[in-house]
Design a protein around this motif. Structure first.
Motif, short mmCIF file in Angstrom:
data_model
loop_
_atom_site.label_atom_id
_atom_site.label_comp_id
_atom_site.label_asym_id
_atom_site.label_seq_id
_atom_site.Cartn_x
_atom_site.Cartn_y
_atom_site.Cartn_z
N SER A 91 64.02 53.21 35.68
CA SER A 91 64.49 54.47 36.25
C SER A 91 66.01 54.41 36.35
N ASN A 92 66.64 55.55 36.36
CA ASN A 92 68.07 55.57 36.61
C ASN A 92 68.42 56.76 37.50
N TYR A 93 69.69 56.91 37.80
CA TYR A 93 70.13 57.90 38.78
C TYR A 93 69.68 59.31 38.41
N ASP A 94 69.61 59.60 37.12
CA ASP A 94 69.24 60.95 36.68
C ASP A 94 67.81 61.33 37.06
N MET A 95 66.96 60.33 37.36
CA MET A 95 65.58 60.65 37.74
C MET A 95 65.51 61.45 39.03
N ARG A 96 66.54 61.38 39.85
CA ARG A 96 66.55 62.10 41.13
C ARG A 96 66.49 63.62 40.92
N GLY A 97 66.92 64.10 39.78
CA GLY A 97 66.92 65.55 39.57
C GLY A 97 65.82 66.04 38.65
N VAL A 98 64.93 65.14 38.21
CA VAL A 98 63.94 65.52 37.21
C VAL A 98 62.93 66.54 37.74
N GLU A 99 62.45 66.35 38.94
CA GLU A 99 61.43 67.28 39.46
C GLU A 99 61.96 68.70 39.52
N ASP A 100 63.18 68.89 40.01
CA ASP A 100 63.77 70.23 40.08
C ASP A 100 63.96 70.81 38.68
N ARG A 101 64.38 69.98 37.75
CA ARG A 101 64.65 70.47 36.39
C ARG A 101 63.36 70.80 35.65
N LEU A 102 62.26 70.14 36.02
CA LEU A 102 60.99 70.43 35.36
C LEU A 102 60.22 71.59 35.98
N SER A 103 60.63 72.02 37.15
CA SER A 103 59.83 72.99 37.91
C SER A 103 59.55 74.28 37.16
N ALA A 104 60.46 74.69 36.30
CA ALA A 104 60.28 75.95 35.56
C ALA A 104 59.92 75.74 34.10
N GLU A 105 59.67 74.49 33.71
CA GLU A 105 59.41 74.18 32.31
C GLU A 105 57.92 74.29 31.97
N ARG A 106 57.65 74.62 30.72
CA ARG A 106 56.27 74.63 30.24
C ARG A 106 55.76 73.20 30.11
N SER A 133 55.18 60.22 46.74
CA SER A 133 55.04 61.57 47.30
C SER A 133 54.45 62.48 46.24
N LEU A 134 53.77 63.52 46.71
CA LEU A 134 53.19 64.48 45.78
C LEU A 134 54.28 65.32 45.13
N GLY A 135 54.05 65.70 43.88
CA GLY A 135 55.03 66.49 43.17
C GLY A 135 54.78 66.40 41.67
N VAL A 136 55.69 66.94 40.90
CA VAL A 136 55.52 66.99 39.45
C VAL A 136 55.45 65.59 38.84
N LEU A 137 56.29 64.67 39.31
CA LEU A 137 56.28 63.32 38.75
C LEU A 137 54.99 62.58 39.09
N TYR A 138 54.50 62.76 40.30
CA TYR A 138 53.22 62.16 40.71
C TYR A 138 52.10 62.68 39.81
N ASP A 139 52.07 63.99 39.60
CA ASP A 139 51.05 64.58 38.73
C ASP A 139 51.18 64.06 37.30
N ASN A 140 52.42 63.92 36.83
CA ASN A 140 52.65 63.38 35.48
C ASN A 140 52.05 61.99 35.34
N ALA A 141 52.23 61.15 36.36
CA ALA A 141 51.72 59.79 36.30
C ALA A 141 50.20 59.77 36.21
N ILE A 142 49.55 60.57 37.05
CA ILE A 142 48.09 60.60 37.08
C ILE A 142 47.54 61.14 35.75
#
Length: 266
Positions: A91-106, A133-142
């Motif tokens: 992981s790197n620092y940019d991962m902190r913004g991934v959930e917000d950036r993915l929120s509107a993506e297909r 924590s629950l969220g887009v990244l958690y769902d991606n992992a599962i």
């Protein structure tokens, strides 16, 4: 084919990273080729492997970039080797913004699967250290793995948190028409006291949980904490620790459930 496994619990403080790292190295010691993906923006697993410098590198071809922009032409370049016998996508620092950036993506919940389809073909196991924590990244992992190992602590809130984790898995199965296998619920950081014993007894007698609970626990040991603090694993720090055997048992359980005893070492 790589067996993908998410080490997940939406409750923090359960030793998720410790389980993911030590299980991964145990699998490597069983002669499996293992890739670890640090999907947690906090990057604790990457730090424990001594990859602190990578965290702040301005690396365009990072895990975060591949998730947001889609798999790049050379996605395997994000894989790093380690002295522990496993490869890692840090992981790197940019991962902190991934959930917000993915929120509107297909296909935002499937980005990790799309990425892994391009990088993990040569591995026996791909292990995901997911966010606590629950969220887009958690769902991606599962959804990318469809196999889950769930660490829990020996406290009453563990029973509540584990039910919430199972509810979330049920919701993902219904929403995406898929089937997700729980490989194990692993009691971790278990203390030698009456509270721990009482909690474990309740877990072992709770329908819907007891069938997944491992017959062994990862017990609290100073050697485990010191190994993680020293940026290594228990196998290198103190191989004589009694918990090494339990991590190997966990690897054997995972191999048995995934492979059905198809390779040596079970």
């Amino acid at each position: 084919m790589s067996y993908r496994i998410s080490v997940s619990n939406q409750k923090g403080g359960v030793g998720k990273t410790t389980i993911c790292l030590h299980l991964s190295v145990a699998l490597a010691k069983r002669d499996r080729k293992v890739l670890i993906v640090d999907l947690d923006p906090s990057a604790y697993l990457s730090a424990h492997l001594g990859l602190d410098d990578y965290y702040y590198d301005e690396n365009k071809n990072s895990l975060a970039y591949n998730l947001v922009e889609g798999p790049q032409s050379n996605p395997e370049d994000v894989i790093l080797g380690t002295e522990e016998g496993v490869d890692v996508i840090p992981s790197n620092y940019d991962m902190r913004g991934v959930e917000d950036r993915l929120s509107a993506e297909r296909n935002r919940e499937m980005r990790l699967k799309m990425f892994l389809d391009n990088v993990d073909e040569g591995y026996d196991y791909t292990m995901i250290d997911s966010p606590p924590s629950l969220g887009v990244l958690y769902d991606n992992a599962i959804l990318a793995c469809q196999r889950v190992v769930i660490p829990i602590k020996d406290e009453d809130m563990s029973i509540v948190s584990i039910h919430r984790a199972l509810d979330e898995i049920d919701e993902l199965e219904k929403a995406f028409g898929t089937s997700i296998e729980i490989l194990a619920i692993v009691p971790n950081l278990v203390r030698p006291d009456g509270v721990a014993a009482s909690t474990l007894e309740r877990l072992r007698n709770t329908d819907g949980l007891k069938e997944y609970l491992t017959p062994f626990e990862i017990r609290q040991r100073v050697a485990i904490r010191r190994s993680m603090k020293n940026r290594t694993t228990l196998y290198k720090h103190k191989a004589s620790c009694d918990q090494v055997e339990n991590f190997m048992k966990l690897a054997d359980l995972v191999i048995s459930k995934c492979e059905g005893g198809s390779k040596n070492g079970e």
